[in-house]
Structure formats: C-alpha cells, structure tokens
Design an enzyme around this catalytic site. Structure first.
Site, PDB file in Angstrom:
ATOM      1  N   HIS A 154      38.224  36.221  35.295  1.00 36.44           N
ATOM      2  CA  HIS A 154      37.826  34.815  35.362  1.00 36.44           C
ATOM      3  C   HIS A 154      36.457  34.682  34.701  1.00 36.44           C
ATOM      4  CE1 HIS A 154      40.602  32.886  38.568  1.00 36.44           C
ATOM      5  NE2 HIS A 154      41.238  33.846  37.926  1.00 36.44           N
ATOM      6  N   GLU A 157      33.738  33.104  35.294  1.00 37.30           N
ATOM      7  CA  GLU A 157      32.546  33.225  36.126  1.00 37.30           C
ATOM      8  C   GLU A 157      32.175  34.684  36.354  1.00 37.30           C
ATOM      9  OE1 GLU A 157      34.877  29.607  37.826  1.00 37.30           O
ATOM     10  OE2 GLU A 157      35.278  31.469  36.760  1.00 37.30           O
ATOM     11  N   ARG A 174      29.074  39.848  34.661  1.00 37.09           N
ATOM     12  CA  ARG A 174      29.105  41.223  34.158  1.00 37.09           C
ATOM     13  C   ARG A 174      28.405  41.327  32.803  1.00 37.09           C
ATOM     14  NH1 ARG A 174      32.165  44.356  37.384  1.00 37.09           N
ATOM     15  NH2 ARG A 174      32.083  46.081  35.900  1.00 37.09           N
ATOM     16  N   CYS A 226      36.350  33.034  43.008  1.00 40.18           N
ATOM     17  CA  CYS A 226      35.024  32.827  42.404  1.00 40.18           C
ATOM     18  C   CYS A 226      34.090  32.115  43.378  1.00 40.18           C
ATOM     19  CB  CYS A 226      35.158  32.042  41.103  1.00 40.18           C
ATOM     20  SG  CYS A 226      35.971  32.972  39.784  1.00 40.18           S
ATOM     21  N   LYS A 281      32.754  34.911  45.484  1.00 39.10           N
ATOM     22  CA  LYS A 281      31.822  35.761  44.731  1.00 39.10           C
ATOM     23  C   LYS A 281      30.466  35.062  44.575  1.00 39.10           C
ATOM     24  CE  LYS A 281      34.592  39.284  43.551  1.00 39.10           C
ATOM     25  NZ  LYS A 281      35.101  39.467  42.186  1.00 39.10           N
TER      26      LYS A 281
END
Length: 398
Positions: free
Chosen positions: A78, A80, A85, A215, A218
C-alpha cells in the site's frame, strides 16, 4: 497558495507528474499516492519519499516463502507503507552524511549521538487510509466527499449514529477485516450497521487474509512509536509526523481520521494535525478508473537508485530464478543490510555485541531497549496487535 496542506499536496502531485509513465496506472486503472514532506527551519518544503500502491500479499503467500528468500518480498505494498519504507532509505542516507562529517539536511552530530535539526515531517496521502479511518458516515443532504463535524467525541460504547447531528444514511466501507483476536467483529448488516468501529484490522489480499495491519493501524502505531522503527531507534531520535494531509475529491471525515489514528486507543495520546487538501489526485479511484493498478512506484530523495518499480513485492522484471537480484532496496532484507553496514561504521558494536553475519533481523530489533520498552508500556493500547510468525523475521543478510 496559502494553506500548508495545499502546498504539501501540490508538491507531491507535481513530483508524481515529473516521474516517467512506467508504473503509473493505465486509463482504466487507479492507485493511491502517498508521500513524506520535509519542512525546514526556513519553512521551505521538500518531498523526501513518494510512492504509489494498492496491493498486499496474503498470509498464504508469505508462509510459502522459502527460508533463504524471507525478507526479499514486500508483504505490504500500500502506498502509505511504501512511502514510510522509502523514507527509511532517506534517513539512512542522511545518517551516513552526518557520521561522515558531511552536511545532512536533517541530522547533526554531538558527543552523545545524532541529533535532529529544527525540521518537521508531514505525511500526504491521496485518500483516507484503509481500515478504521475509512469507515465514514454518509449523511443526509451532503455530497459524497463532505462530512460535517461530529456533535461530540466518541466513547467506546457509542454507535456511529450518535456522533453526528444529521441522520446517517449509510457508511463508506473498508475491505480491511477485524483481527481474529478482537471479540468485536463486523456484523455485515445492511447500511450503517455493516461495520463496527475501533478494532484493529488486517488488509485484504487476493482472497486470503493477510498478515499486514491496515494503514489506519500502522499510522496509529507510528504516532505512538515513531516512524523510524526499532532499528533506527538505536541511532536517531524518535520521528513523528507534524501533520497528515489527505487529498481532495475522496470521502473524508476528520472525526473518523482522529478516531482511527488515536482516539480509539487513548484520547490523551498526542496527535498530528489532520486536514484535507482541496487538491485531488488525477489517478484516484472514480467511475472511469475501476481497476487497481498492479504496479507500484517507489521514489525517495537519495543519490543512488532513487526510483524503483515494484510488482508483487519485488522489483519489476523479477522471476523466480533471478529472485535475489530483484530485491527492492526498501525490502526488509536490504534495509536490514543497510542498517548493519551504517551501524558498524557509527557505533562499532557498542550496543549489539553479535557479529553482523550471525544476528537476525528479529534479534537485532530487541537490542533497541527504549523502543521495546515503549511498546511494552503501550501494550494496553495495542493489546490485540498480532505478531508476525517469528520465522518470517529471523532472516540473516550476510
């Protein structure tokens, strides 16, 4: 343009427009765009990472990965998650500049370690993150992308219908599924009773349940623990987002965003400013763009290989026979390799006594005592957060 949110959105969209067509959606495809933007002490803005993506590998696909290939594939693509990363790659590059006595845009060295300059970081996404943030009321007499403020803050036992001054006719839905460990599950009834709000959720993935949290979850974790993660916590201060900007032209509710990011866990947790821009993303999902784009663009502000195209968790063009040479530079294995190399230059084994060739990704993270202690301290907040199987984290890179 006077609003910071519009400046941030425009900067990300302009950067996206400057990239080549490779990896971008075709005429009938859509995608999500996410990025991280730096604001320096002079209030100048700069895009640090920018990614697209909508895909996620299922748990079945991850469990079938061979031992020597673990950490090669991205489980979660995804936008986001990719943006975060890619941001890690930027951070590692800036750390290397700082410890090499070169000018870093965000770090400087002091006797007791690496310090953060007077800068702030802002997160942009072209639509609300999947999961709890995307469970948004549809209110009587309103357009699809406008939701009025709630009457009052939500308590755990309140229904969605009690939060708003107008009648809710339905809700926008998310494909993310409630984690098995939570007794609260979606009733899947018609209309406003399709979802329950509050539980952690896993992303959908090609029919099978994934191992990746939504997400919304996260972002909630990053808001508490920092964006840098456990490994970088060994070298740098905690980094959090000053603001979260959502693109225009999509369903949006400030209350749903606040609930998803912090209120459903602990209303006293500090939170970023959350705002919607008036500027929309041209390749967002709409009536003419009905199919998710299978590829992802991964870009970050680094001098070497700043852009990659990802498909199915690997660099575009990967085959089973040539798997090793097609690892993305933001894959777990490559980021771990980068960490060990820079850590050895900077701290020379002061905190991690084991040789880099003998330590696994999982055990290396355990040496970040401040990060692990904070996670244990917040276990009441994230009590139902599932842990990935240990064998997926016990990877060696050398």
């Amino acid at each position: 343009m006077h609003n910071l949110e519009d400046e941030i959105a425009k900067l990300c969209l302009d950067k996206y427009a400057s990239l080549k067509k490779t990896g971008k959606p075709s005429n009938c495809e859509w995608t999500v765009l996410s990025g991280i933007v730096l604001q320096n002490s002079s209030k100048e803005l700069c895009v640090l990472s920018l990614c697209t993506g909508t895909k996620c590998l299922s748990g079945v696909e991850l469990r079938s990965t061979k031992c020597n290939e673990r950490g090669n594939k991205l489980s979660d693509s995804h936008a986001e998650i990719l943006a975060r990363r890619a941001f890690l790659r930027y951070l590692y590059h800036q750390i290397e500049l700082a410890i090499s006595n070169q000018k870093s845009d965000i770090f400087y060295l002091e006797d007791n370690g690496i310090k953060l300059r007077d800068v702030s970081f802002h997160f942009f996404s072209s639509q609300t993150p999947c999961g709890d943030c995307s469970i948004i009321p549809k209110l009587t007499g309103e357009t699809e992308d406008l939701v009025c403020p709630p009457k009052k803050a939500r308590t755990e036992d309140e229904s969605l219908a009690s939060q708003f001054g107008q009648a809710i006719v339905d809700i926008y839905r998310t494909g993310a599924k409630c984690v098995d460990s939570d007794e609260r599950q979606d009733p899947h009834e018609k209309g406003i009773n399709y979802h329950t709000v509050g539980p952690l959720r896993t992303k959908p993935g090609r029919g099978d349940r994934t191992l990746s949290l939504s997400c919304s979850d996260k972002l909630a974790k990053w808001n508490v623990m920092g964006v840098q993660g456990a490994l970088l916590s060994l070298m740098i201060p905690t980094i959090k987002f000053e603001s979260i900007v959502i693109g225009g032209g999509c369903p949006y509710s400030l209350e749903s965003m606040q609930r998803g990011i912090f209120q459903r866990f602990d209303p006293n947790i500090g939170a970023p400013e959350i705002v919607q821009s008036q500027i929309s993303f041209e390749h967002r999902k709409n009536e003419s763009r009905t199919r998710p784009c299978p590829s992802s663009i991964v870009w970050c502000l680094v001098p070497e290989k700043p852009i990659e195209i990802a498909v199915d968790g690997l660099r575009q063009g990967a085959t089973k026979k040539k798997n090793k040479s097609f690892n993305l530079l933001i894959s777990r294995k490559e980021i771990f390799k980068t960490f060990l190399t820079i850590y050895d230059k900077f701290l020379k084994g002061k905190l991690i006594p084991q040789h880099p060739k003998k330590i696994t990704y999982y055990h290396c993270k355990q040496y970040s005592s401040s990060y692990q202690n904070l996670w244990r301290e917040k276990s009441a907040v994230f009590s139902k957060w599932p842990t990935k199987p240990l064998y997926l984290q016990e990877l060696l890179v050398f």
